[in-house]
Write a protein that holds these residues in place. Structure first.
Motif, short mmCIF file in Angstrom:
data_model
loop_
_atom_site.label_atom_id
_atom_site.label_comp_id
_atom_site.label_asym_id
_atom_site.label_seq_id
_atom_site.Cartn_x
_atom_site.Cartn_y
_atom_site.Cartn_z
N THR A 106 50.73 37.67 12.91
CA THR A 106 50.29 37.35 14.26
C THR A 106 49.16 38.29 14.63
O THR A 106 49.32 39.52 14.54
CB THR A 106 51.44 37.47 15.27
N THR B 88 48.16 47.47 22.21
CA THR B 88 48.12 46.46 21.16
C THR B 88 48.19 47.12 19.79
O THR B 88 48.83 46.59 18.86
CB THR B 88 46.82 45.64 21.27
N HIS C 49 49.91 37.78 24.98
CA HIS C 49 49.78 39.22 25.21
C HIS C 49 50.83 39.95 24.37
O HIS C 49 51.89 39.40 24.07
CB HIS C 49 49.98 39.50 26.71
N THR C 50 50.54 41.18 24.00
CA THR C 50 51.47 41.95 23.18
C THR C 50 52.88 41.94 23.77
O THR C 50 53.87 41.76 23.04
CB THR C 50 50.98 43.41 23.06
N ILE D 48 46.89 39.62 17.54
CA ILE D 48 46.81 39.70 19.00
C ILE D 48 45.49 40.35 19.38
O ILE D 48 45.07 41.35 18.78
CB ILE D 48 48.00 40.50 19.56
#
Length: 523
Positions: free
Chosen positions: A185, A331, A233-234, A187
């Protein structure tokens, strides 16, 4: 992490609750086969509790864990039919709904990387990011069609409704098998000062990251969790992973509305809510319902993304109860510290303390540990420190710990505090000023609804402080009164040269203030 901590935490959070032996065996076998990414977390939950409600979507209603696995495999079938392979990157531009979760699970199961795009980006920004991240196909919500209008022709597009039609046509998709390489993933950083960068998230290698969070934040197996933080969002993404790992029921509302979110806490007997601080600020602005008597199930409201305004944590807990947890992270570093209700009652401005499995150090200008109480750069190490930006660049590392980009200090009682970004320090007339110091002071004024302080160029002093203030309706405050307030409590170099009153601070969808938009007032 010591095995005793893992076992104790799992027991305390209900992870050893009795179940059918055959399902428990299947659950463990699924984790061993699929791992701890989104696809594995979803499948282990479905193996143990297939009939349990995985998601309550405000538009589509409830969906069980077994149904969500099937949905994700139908999505994968549509993508593979379109020629998407494990080597391709999938872009996802979506709000909080079950379809977005299905896409994440599908990409993970296929072995494809998924890039989570910020719904607040412009069409031009999305085009740049998609090119930089080498996205092969962009899946987007119908109402965000305008945001993908600038994508180059070689990037395929699949709308939400088009994907839904394809999913409906694959009534019985072929079950997927674990990919040779699990999909990552990616981000995007907040992009408040420039083009967002992609940070690749590590796939957990075990239960350590889950235990690290639930040891401090009391989530339980089969909780009902309202995820209001954007899932791109994280924090929103982390909430979805935690929820799948705990076999929870995820409550999703496509758009955040403070009144609807507060109502959902009661309607769905929500045990936990994940949000960004500004969302809670808007909820607290609603007419008071009094203490948490109408929300008896509520145990946790967990936030991340920014610190709380002065006095906010105390006011919020006075109304909602001792349920507030704030995670300080980034992040790149995942989590750094967690502030519990007890910590926030002790000092509402604290970032808390590092959770189990996380190391935090304050480093001085020479690269050495700073003495207790002295401000330095914050470095963090844990199991989920990022692998680097997808561009090949990285953050600074010291002894395996990554720089958070923030300045802060550790107090003698072990609580950590953040004083500001290392790149936001303002040098005015030779003196160092962190905007957060002035923001905290001004936020305490009863007329101030919200405030942000930035540095703007100044020919004489290099930089000068500009305070942007939004007032409560019916309140009044003048620029001279602001300066007098600061002059009475702070040094001369902290007094803002500019005071600008605005209706509302510009923010991105994750609640971060867009400093670059504020600076345009002086460009």
């Amino acid at each position: 992490m010591r095995p005793s901590i893992i076992v104790k935490t799992m027991a305390k959070r209900g992870m050893f609750a009795a179940g059918r032996p055959s399902r428990t065996i299947r659950q463990l076998a699924t984790l061993r086969t699929w791992g701890y990414g989104v696809a594995g977390e979803l499948r282990q939950a479905a193996a143990r509790s297939p009939e349990a409600i995985a998601v309550i979507d405000q538009d589509r209603g409830p969906m069980t864990y077994a149904e969500l696995v099937t949905e994700s495999e139908r999505v994968a079938a549509v993508l593979m039919e379109r020629g998407v392979t494990a080597e391709d990157r999938i872009g996802l531009l979506a709000r909080n709904h079950v379809g977005a979760l299905a896409v994440m699970a599908a990409s993970s199961a296929m072995g494809s990387d998924v890039v989570l795009a910020n719904t607040g980006m412009s069409a031009e920004q999305i085009a740049v990011v998609a090119e930089q991240q080498e996205v092969a196909v962009m899946i987007y919500d119908d109402d965000l069609a305008g945001s993908v209008a600038e994508l180059p022709d070689h990037i395929a597009r699949i709308s939400e409704s088009e994907l839904a039609r394809g999913v409906a046509a694959h009534a019985e998709p072929t079950p997927l098998t674990p990919p040779a390489r699990g999909g990552r993933t990616i981000i995007l950083t907040s992009g408040t000062t420039g083009t967002p960068r992609g940070a690749a998230r590590k796939t957990p290698g075990g239960l350590g990251p889950l235990i690290s969070i639930i040891e401090r934040i009391p989530l339980h197996v089969e909780d009902r969790i309202l995820i209001s933080a954007p899932i791109f969002h994280t924090w929103g993404f982390a909430a979805s992973q935690l929820a799948l790992g705990m076999r929870a029921t995820i409550v999703l509302q496509r758009r955040f509305d403070p009144a609807a979110a507060r109502q959902a806490l009661q309607d769905h007997d929500v045990n936990a809510m994940f949000a960004v601080p500004v969302m809670l600020q808007r909820m607290l602005e609603l007419p008071s319902e009094g203490e948490a008597g109408s929300r008896p199930a509520l145990r946790v409201i967990a936030t991340s993304g920014s610190s709380y305004p002065a006095g906010f944590a105390t006011r919020f807990m006075d109304e909602y109860g001792e349920v507030l947890y704030n995670l300080y992270g980034s992040t790149e570093a995942s989590w750094v510290c967690i502030a519990t209700p007890e910590n926030l009652r002790t000092d509402p401005q604290t970032a808390g303390t590092p959770p189990v499995g996380t190391v935090v150090k304050i480093i001085d200008g020479n690269g050495d540990p700073a003495p207790t109480g002295e401000v330095g750069r914050i470095f963090c190490g844990n199991d989920l420190v990022f692998d680097g930006y997808t561009s090949g660049q990285s953050k600074e590392f010291i002894d395996g710990m990554v720089s958070t980009g923030d300045m802060g200090y550790e107090r003698e009682d072990g609580l950590f505090f953040v004083v500001g970004r290392d790149d936001e320090m303002i040098i005015s007339g030779g003196e160092n000023v962190y905007p957060m110091e002035l923001e905290t002071l001004l936020a305490e004024h009863p007329a101030v609804r919200e405030v942000a302080v930035v540095g703007v160029p100044d020919e004489e002093f290099g930089q000068r402080l500009a305070a942007f203030i939004a007032l409560w309706e019916g309140s009044s405050l003048s620029a001279d009164e602001v300066r007098e307030l600061v002059r009475a409590q702070r040094a001369r170099h902290v007094i803002p040269r500019e005071v600008v009153f605005i209706d509302e601070l510009p923010r991105n969808p994750t609640g971060k203030v867009l400093a670059r938009e504020l600076r345009t007032h002086f460009s």
